[in-house]
Each structure stands twice: as structure tokens, then as C-alpha cells.
Write a protein that holds these residues in place. Sequence first.
Motif, short mmCIF file in Angstrom:
data_model
loop_
_atom_site.label_atom_id
_atom_site.label_comp_id
_atom_site.label_asym_id
_atom_site.label_seq_id
_atom_site.Cartn_x
_atom_site.Cartn_y
_atom_site.Cartn_z
N ALA A 54 0.83 -1.21 0.00
CA ALA A 54 0.00 0.00 0.00
C ALA A 54 0.86 1.26 0.00
O ALA A 54 0.41 2.33 -0.42
CB ALA A 54 -0.93 0.00 1.21
N VAL A 55 2.10 1.15 0.47
CA VAL A 55 3.00 2.30 0.50
C VAL A 55 3.40 2.71 -0.90
O VAL A 55 3.63 3.87 -1.18
CB VAL A 55 4.25 1.98 1.36
CG1 VAL A 55 5.29 3.06 1.27
CG2 VAL A 55 3.83 1.76 2.80
N GLY A 56 3.48 1.75 -1.80
CA GLY A 56 3.86 2.04 -3.17
C GLY A 56 4.55 0.85 -3.80
O GLY A 56 4.62 -0.23 -3.20
N GLY A 57 5.08 1.07 -4.97
CA GLY A 57 5.80 0.01 -5.67
C GLY A 57 7.10 -0.33 -4.96
O GLY A 57 7.47 0.29 -3.95
N ALA A 58 7.82 -1.29 -5.50
CA ALA A 58 9.05 -1.77 -4.87
C ALA A 58 10.07 -0.66 -4.67
O ALA A 58 10.72 -0.58 -3.63
CB ALA A 58 9.65 -2.90 -5.69
N VAL A 59 10.20 0.21 -5.64
CA VAL A 59 11.18 1.29 -5.54
C VAL A 59 10.83 2.22 -4.38
O VAL A 59 11.69 2.59 -3.58
CB VAL A 59 11.25 2.07 -6.87
CG1 VAL A 59 12.12 3.32 -6.73
CG2 VAL A 59 11.79 1.18 -7.98
N PHE A 64 11.84 3.97 1.23
CA PHE A 64 11.33 4.24 2.59
C PHE A 64 12.11 3.41 3.60
O PHE A 64 12.57 3.93 4.63
CB PHE A 64 9.83 3.92 2.66
CG PHE A 64 9.28 3.98 4.05
CD1 PHE A 64 9.05 5.20 4.67
CD2 PHE A 64 9.00 2.82 4.75
CE1 PHE A 64 8.55 5.25 5.96
CE2 PHE A 64 8.50 2.86 6.04
CZ PHE A 64 8.28 4.08 6.64
N LYS A 65 12.29 2.12 3.33
CA LYS A 65 13.00 1.25 4.27
C LYS A 65 14.45 1.68 4.44
O LYS A 65 14.97 1.69 5.56
CB LYS A 65 12.91 -0.21 3.81
CG LYS A 65 11.51 -0.77 3.94
CD LYS A 65 11.44 -2.25 3.71
CE LYS A 65 11.60 -2.62 2.27
NZ LYS A 65 11.33 -4.05 2.02
N ARG A 66 15.10 2.06 3.35
CA ARG A 66 16.50 2.54 3.46
C ARG A 66 16.59 3.78 4.34
O ARG A 66 17.48 3.90 5.18
CB ARG A 66 17.07 2.84 2.07
CG ARG A 66 17.57 1.64 1.33
CD ARG A 66 18.43 2.03 0.13
NE ARG A 66 17.81 3.01 -0.75
CZ ARG A 66 17.00 2.71 -1.76
NH1 ARG A 66 16.68 1.46 -2.01
NH2 ARG A 66 16.51 3.67 -2.52
N ALA A 95 0.55 4.77 2.63
CA ALA A 95 1.01 5.47 1.44
C ALA A 95 1.15 6.97 1.76
O ALA A 95 0.29 7.55 2.41
CB ALA A 95 0.02 5.27 0.30
N HIS A 96 2.25 7.55 1.35
CA HIS A 96 2.47 8.97 1.59
C HIS A 96 3.55 9.49 0.66
O HIS A 96 4.28 8.73 0.05
CB HIS A 96 2.89 9.21 3.05
CG HIS A 96 4.20 8.59 3.42
ND1 HIS A 96 4.35 7.25 3.68
CD2 HIS A 96 5.43 9.14 3.59
CE1 HIS A 96 5.61 7.00 3.99
NE2 HIS A 96 6.28 8.14 3.94
#
Length: 129
Positions: A54-59, A64-66, A95-96
Motif C-alpha cells: 500500500a506504501v507504493g511500488g518496490a522502488v 522508505f525502508k532505506r 502510502a504517503h
Amino acid sequence: MPKATFPRRQRLTHALEFQAVFGARMRKSSGPVALFAKPNGLAFPRLGLSVSRAVGGAVVRNRFKRLIREAFRLHWREFPVREQGAYDVVISAKAHKGRTLDEYAAMLLDMIEAADRDYLRREGRKGEA
């Protein structure tokens, strides 16, 4: 000055560790980012990430995680450590629009401090009962 690394011992890696943090029912949020916390009895905090599609695609998710890992790596020494130890922390997000590293770091510090205050309040109530 100590090295600012992110060793394996500071990561939540097993499903049971994540379940324990979610089961502690201590949730704080700042905008689209939510932090779940649980005291871990260790001298250092540990981080886990739970980021859905829901946050977005893999990229988008990986960026975000990095950024969250980097904010944690740079600022974990500022996290509260009590007699019960530091905290296991799981970060989740909705998602933001992406934010900067400094914004995520400020969010992370604010949320962990709020969780620590909440934990101390809960422990105070247990002592009164």
C-alpha cells in the motif's frame, strides 16, 4: 566516536519477534508512519520493518525502508534506555509522499520518546494496583 553501523543484533529477524512487538499493543504514529514498541531487556534497541504494498511500488517501499534504517542507524543512541532495557521497534507506514532523512529521523525520535512515556505511565499504574 563509536562507529555508526547497523549490525544484525540490532535487527528483528524472526516472525515471533515481530508478533511479540505487535502483541505489546504500544503504538504511536506520526502522520503516515506508525511505530510499535516493546521493552527488550537489552542495552540497545532493535528495529524491524513491516512495509506493505500500500506504501507504493518496490522502488518506493525500498527507499522508505532505506531511509528508516539510516535514521535508526544514526540516532539509536538517542533512544531511551530504562531498567527494563531498550525497545524493540517495528515501523509500519501508509502510502504517503516521501520525506527526507531528517524528517524521518525526527519522526522516529518523537515516536520512541512518546512510546517510552506511555510505557512509564503504564508501569506506574501497575505499581499502584
